[in-house]
Every structure is written in C-alpha cells, then in structure tokens.
Motif scaffolding. Sequence first.
Motif, PDB file in Angstrom:
ATOM      1  N   GLN A  73      12.672  75.928  31.454  1.00  0.00           N
ATOM      2  CA  GLN A  73      12.584  77.474  31.808  1.00  0.00           C
ATOM      3  C   GLN A  73      13.714  77.159  33.302  1.00  0.00           C
ATOM      4  OE1 GLN A  73       9.400  79.488  32.536  1.00  0.00           O
ATOM      5  NE2 GLN A  73       8.142  79.038  30.748  1.00  0.00           N
ATOM      6  N   CYS A  74      13.732  77.458  33.931  1.00  0.00           N
ATOM      7  CA  CYS A  74      14.765  77.621  34.898  1.00  0.00           C
ATOM      8  C   CYS A  74      15.485  76.429  35.239  1.00  0.00           C
ATOM      9  CB  CYS A  74      14.559  78.314  36.290  1.00  0.00           C
ATOM     10  SG  CYS A  74      13.433  76.922  38.105  1.00  0.00           S
ATOM     11  N   GLY A  75      15.252  75.402  34.638  1.00  0.00           N
ATOM     12  CA  GLY A  75      15.702  74.174  34.427  1.00  0.00           C
ATOM     13  C   GLY A  75      15.591  73.160  35.914  1.00  0.00           C
ATOM     14  N   TYR A  76      15.256  74.008  36.902  1.00  0.00           N
ATOM     15  CA  TYR A  76      15.704  73.123  38.663  1.00  0.00           C
ATOM     16  C   TYR A  76      14.782  71.240  38.237  1.00  0.00           C
ATOM     17  CZ  TYR A  76      17.150  73.128  42.388  1.00  0.00           C
ATOM     18  OH  TYR A  76      17.800  71.941  44.241  1.00  0.00           O
ATOM     19  N   CYS A  77      13.497  71.436  38.108  1.00  0.00           N
ATOM     20  CA  CYS A  77      12.889  70.077  37.730  1.00  0.00           C
ATOM     21  C   CYS A  77      13.405  69.511  36.885  1.00  0.00           C
ATOM     22  CB  CYS A  77      11.298  70.850  38.012  1.00  0.00           C
ATOM     23  SG  CYS A  77      11.318  70.998  36.043  1.00  0.00           S
ATOM     24  N   CYS A 131       6.849  71.575  39.187  1.00  0.00           N
ATOM     25  CA  CYS A 131       7.844  72.524  38.432  1.00  0.00           C
ATOM     26  C   CYS A 131       6.956  74.438  38.483  1.00  0.00           C
ATOM     27  CB  CYS A 131       7.721  72.298  36.414  1.00  0.00           C
ATOM     28  SG  CYS A 131       8.100  74.020  35.500  1.00  0.00           S
ATOM     29  N   ARG A 132       7.804  75.344  39.113  1.00  0.00           N
ATOM     30  CA  ARG A 132       6.946  76.986  39.375  1.00  0.00           C
ATOM     31  C   ARG A 132       7.031  77.288  38.030  1.00  0.00           C
ATOM     32  NH1 ARG A 132       9.656  78.851  44.544  1.00  0.00           N
ATOM     33  NH2 ARG A 132      10.841  79.524  43.241  1.00  0.00           N
ATOM     34  N   CYS A 133       7.306  77.436  37.021  1.00  0.00           N
ATOM     35  CA  CYS A 133       7.786  78.029  35.794  1.00  0.00           C
ATOM     36  C   CYS A 133       6.739  77.975  34.696  1.00  0.00           C
ATOM     37  CB  CYS A 133       9.132  77.710  35.270  1.00  0.00           C
ATOM     38  SG  CYS A 133      10.550  77.800  36.355  1.00  0.00           S
ATOM     39  N   THR A 134       6.972  76.407  33.379  1.00  0.00           N
ATOM     40  CA  THR A 134       6.471  76.282  32.721  1.00  0.00           C
ATOM     41  C   THR A 134       4.470  76.120  32.677  1.00  0.00           C
ATOM     42  OG1 THR A 134       5.977  73.784  32.858  1.00  0.00           O
ATOM     43  CG2 THR A 134       8.359  74.703  32.032  1.00  0.00           C
TER      44      THR A 134
HETATM   45  S1  FES Z   1      11.627  74.971  34.934  1.00  0.00           S
HETATM   46 FE1  FES Z   1      12.024  76.048  36.212  1.00  0.00          FE
HETATM   47  S2  FES Z   1      11.295  74.166  38.199  1.00  0.00           S
HETATM   48 FE2  FES Z   1      10.455  73.342  36.277  1.00  0.00          FE
END
Ligand code: FES
Length: 152
Positions: free
Chosen positions: A96-100, A132-135
């Motif tokens: 999602q955001c890709g940070y992780c 991961c904060r998103c998935t």
């Molecule tokens: S995809 Fe956003 S923190 Fe994992």
Amino acid sequence: MELRVNVNGEDKVFTIAAGERLLDVLRRVGYHSVKEGCREGNCGACVVLLDGKPINSCQVFAARCEGCEITTAEGLGTPAHPHPLQAAFVKAGAVQCGYCTPGMLLSAKALLDENPEPTTEEIKEALDGNLCRCTGYVKIIKAVKNAARAMK
Ligand code: FES
Ligand code: FES
C-alpha cells in the motif's frame, strides 16, 4: 575510514565515519529502498540481508560490516524482471504505502532461502520484526505463500 563490502553483487568501498550506522551509510550512498523508521530496532523498515541474514541496519555499526555481503531491495529485481516475491506482493495487493515493503521482501527472501515451503506460522514468525501499518498482513502472508509456490 574506509568500508569494503559487496552490495547486491558489486564490490564497493565507502568512506564512513566511526560510529556511523549501516542504515545511514546505505541511504547516503543511494540505496534508498532501505527505509528509516524508528531507528530503535523495532519496525524492520531498515532491514537488509547481511551475509544472507536479515538485520535491522539501524542497529549495526557500518564499520562492523567490513568484508560482508549486503543485499538491499535494489538487488532483488527490476521493474522489468522482478523477483518472484516482488511480483507476488504486487499481484496480491500486499503493497500500500510501500514503506515496509523492502524490509518485508528481504525478511521473506531470507525465509524462503532457508525454508522453501514455509507454513503460515513460519511466515508470521519470519516477518515478526517487520511492522506494516497499512495492509493488516493477510495479503503479505498470501504473497509470500504464492511466491514460494512460484519459486518451486
Ligand atoms: S504498506 Fe504501508 S506500512 Fe506496509
Ligand atoms: S528503523 Fe531500524 S528497526 Fe526501525
């Protein structure tokens, strides 16, 4: 001081400061897939493979890596030729955001290198240090399973 390492298959010499962390060296010289999160060893955003093992690069002095092999996400694949894990993450919607994502991919790679057919529990354990904060993790676990199948 100088640091001699192999990064993603290429021999490199970096000028580093005493006490500089591996995370900061790698980002400074252009490996921007290595992300800075907590800087405290808790989030896994900065994971790289050091001689094949996942480590939090924010917790390692660069000087201690002399002669080591380092793998970052830049070394996994390219947009034209992605690593099976990268392809599986995209296909499963595990980004999602890709940070992780770079750290997740490298932890997952280390797992599959040692254990080509991991169970769900083994995947969860291997990714335990990667937040991961998103998935919600479900799609990430599915992607690792799909990649393991594709790599058989
Ligand atoms: S995809 Fe956003 S923190 Fe994992
Ligand atoms: S930045 Fe290294 S573990 Fe969070």
